[in-house]
Design a protein around this motif. Sequence first.
Motif, PDB file in Angstrom:
ATOM      1  N   LEU A  60     -24.390 -27.316  23.667  1.00 48.48           N
ATOM      2  CA  LEU A  60     -23.461 -26.204  23.498  1.00 48.48           C
ATOM      3  C   LEU A  60     -22.410 -26.305  24.589  1.00 48.48           C
ATOM      4  O   LEU A  60     -22.740 -26.362  25.774  1.00 48.48           O
ATOM      5  CB  LEU A  60     -24.198 -24.862  23.592  1.00 48.48           C
ATOM      6  N   ASP A  62     -19.282 -24.395  26.293  1.00 48.63           N
ATOM      7  CA  ASP A  62     -18.740 -23.040  26.350  1.00 48.63           C
ATOM      8  C   ASP A  62     -17.214 -23.062  26.250  1.00 48.63           C
ATOM      9  O   ASP A  62     -16.600 -24.132  26.159  1.00 48.63           O
ATOM     10  CB  ASP A  62     -19.239 -22.289  27.577  1.00 48.63           C
ATOM     11  N   LYS A  63     -16.600 -21.886  26.263  1.00 50.27           N
ATOM     12  CA  LYS A  63     -15.147 -21.768  26.077  1.00 50.27           C
ATOM     13  C   LYS A  63     -14.349 -22.478  27.151  1.00 50.27           C
ATOM     14  O   LYS A  63     -13.215 -22.887  26.915  1.00 50.27           O
ATOM     15  CB  LYS A  63     -14.747 -20.295  26.027  1.00 50.27           C
ATOM     16  N   SER A  64     -14.929 -22.652  28.331  1.00 52.98           N
ATOM     17  CA  SER A  64     -14.210 -23.329  29.409  1.00 52.98           C
ATOM     18  C   SER A  64     -14.339 -24.846  29.322  1.00 52.98           C
ATOM     19  O   SER A  64     -13.728 -25.568  30.092  1.00 52.98           O
ATOM     20  CB  SER A  64     -14.733 -22.851  30.773  1.00 52.98           C
ATOM     21  N   ALA A  68     -22.988 -25.728  28.405  1.00 49.80           N
ATOM     22  CA  ALA A  68     -23.798 -24.530  28.634  1.00 49.80           C
ATOM     23  C   ALA A  68     -25.266 -24.799  28.319  1.00 49.80           C
ATOM     24  O   ALA A  68     -26.142 -24.141  28.863  1.00 49.80           O
ATOM     25  CB  ALA A  68     -23.274 -23.375  27.778  1.00 49.80           C
ATOM     26  N   TYR A  69     -25.516 -25.746  27.437  1.00 50.17           N
ATOM     27  CA  TYR A  69     -26.886 -26.087  27.057  1.00 50.17           C
ATOM     28  C   TYR A  69     -26.917 -27.534  26.612  1.00 50.17           C
ATOM     29  O   TYR A  69     -26.054 -27.982  25.863  1.00 50.17           O
ATOM     30  CB  TYR A  69     -27.365 -25.193  25.908  1.00 50.17           C
ATOM     31  N   CYS A  86     -29.044 -19.421  24.139  1.00 48.31           N
ATOM     32  CA  CYS A  86     -27.873 -19.811  24.916  1.00 48.31           C
ATOM     33  C   CYS A  86     -26.592 -19.492  24.153  1.00 48.31           C
ATOM     34  O   CYS A  86     -25.619 -19.029  24.745  1.00 48.31           O
ATOM     35  CB  CYS A  86     -27.941 -21.285  25.292  1.00 48.31           C
ATOM     36  N   ILE A  87     -26.587 -19.719  22.860  1.00 45.45           N
ATOM     37  CA  ILE A  87     -25.411 -19.385  22.044  1.00 45.45           C
ATOM     38  C   ILE A  87     -25.136 -17.893  22.142  1.00 45.45           C
ATOM     39  O   ILE A  87     -23.993 -17.476  22.391  1.00 45.45           O
ATOM     40  CB  ILE A  87     -25.624 -19.798  20.560  1.00 45.45           C
ATOM     41  N   LYS A  89     -25.993 -15.774  24.465  1.00 45.87           N
ATOM     42  CA  LYS A  89     -25.576 -15.437  25.807  1.00 45.87           C
ATOM     43  C   LYS A  89     -24.122 -15.875  26.043  1.00 45.87           C
ATOM     44  O   LYS A  89     -23.341 -15.158  26.673  1.00 45.87           O
ATOM     45  CB  LYS A  89     -26.494 -16.124  26.821  1.00 45.87           C
ATOM     46  N   THR A  90     -23.776 -17.032  25.525  1.00 49.60           N
ATOM     47  CA  THR A  90     -22.448 -17.608  25.765  1.00 49.60           C
ATOM     48  C   THR A  90     -21.346 -16.857  25.014  1.00 49.60           C
ATOM     49  O   THR A  90     -20.241 -16.730  25.529  1.00 49.60           O
ATOM     50  CB  THR A  90     -22.447 -19.097  25.365  1.00 49.60           C
ATOM     51  N   ILE A  91     -21.629 -16.335  23.841  1.00 53.95           N
ATOM     52  CA  ILE A  91     -20.570 -15.695  23.050  1.00 53.95           C
ATOM     53  C   ILE A  91     -20.384 -14.216  23.370  1.00 53.95           C
ATOM     54  O   ILE A  91     -19.510 -13.583  22.809  1.00 53.95           O
ATOM     55  CB  ILE A  91     -20.779 -15.875  21.531  1.00 53.95           C
TER      56      ILE A  91
END
Length: 92
Positions: A60, A62-64, A68-69, A86-87, A89-91
């Motif tokens: 995964l 993330d936006k940056s 993330a995973y 994780c998805i 948490k990330t969104i």
Amino acid sequence: MSQHNVDAGICFLQPKTFDERIGVARSFVEAMDFQLPLLLDTIDNATAEKYSALPDRLVLIDKSGAVAYQGAMGPHGFDPDAWLACIRKTIR
């Protein structure tokens, strides 16, 4: 190429250019009504090489653009519950 894919009409030659890879990806998005953002690797598979995702791996970004995973190699190392957590948490 699997016979199942041949029977289903899902057959593509290995793309030789990035434009060809985009065409295969567009076919997938349209056929599957895929709604998530889809990132394509470069034609030289630089990302696949960097993350050593063979045979498969759940990752995964993330936006940056940070990882993330990154799960263990699959399919036996897949942990869909941890990936989904994780998805979520990330969104947020």
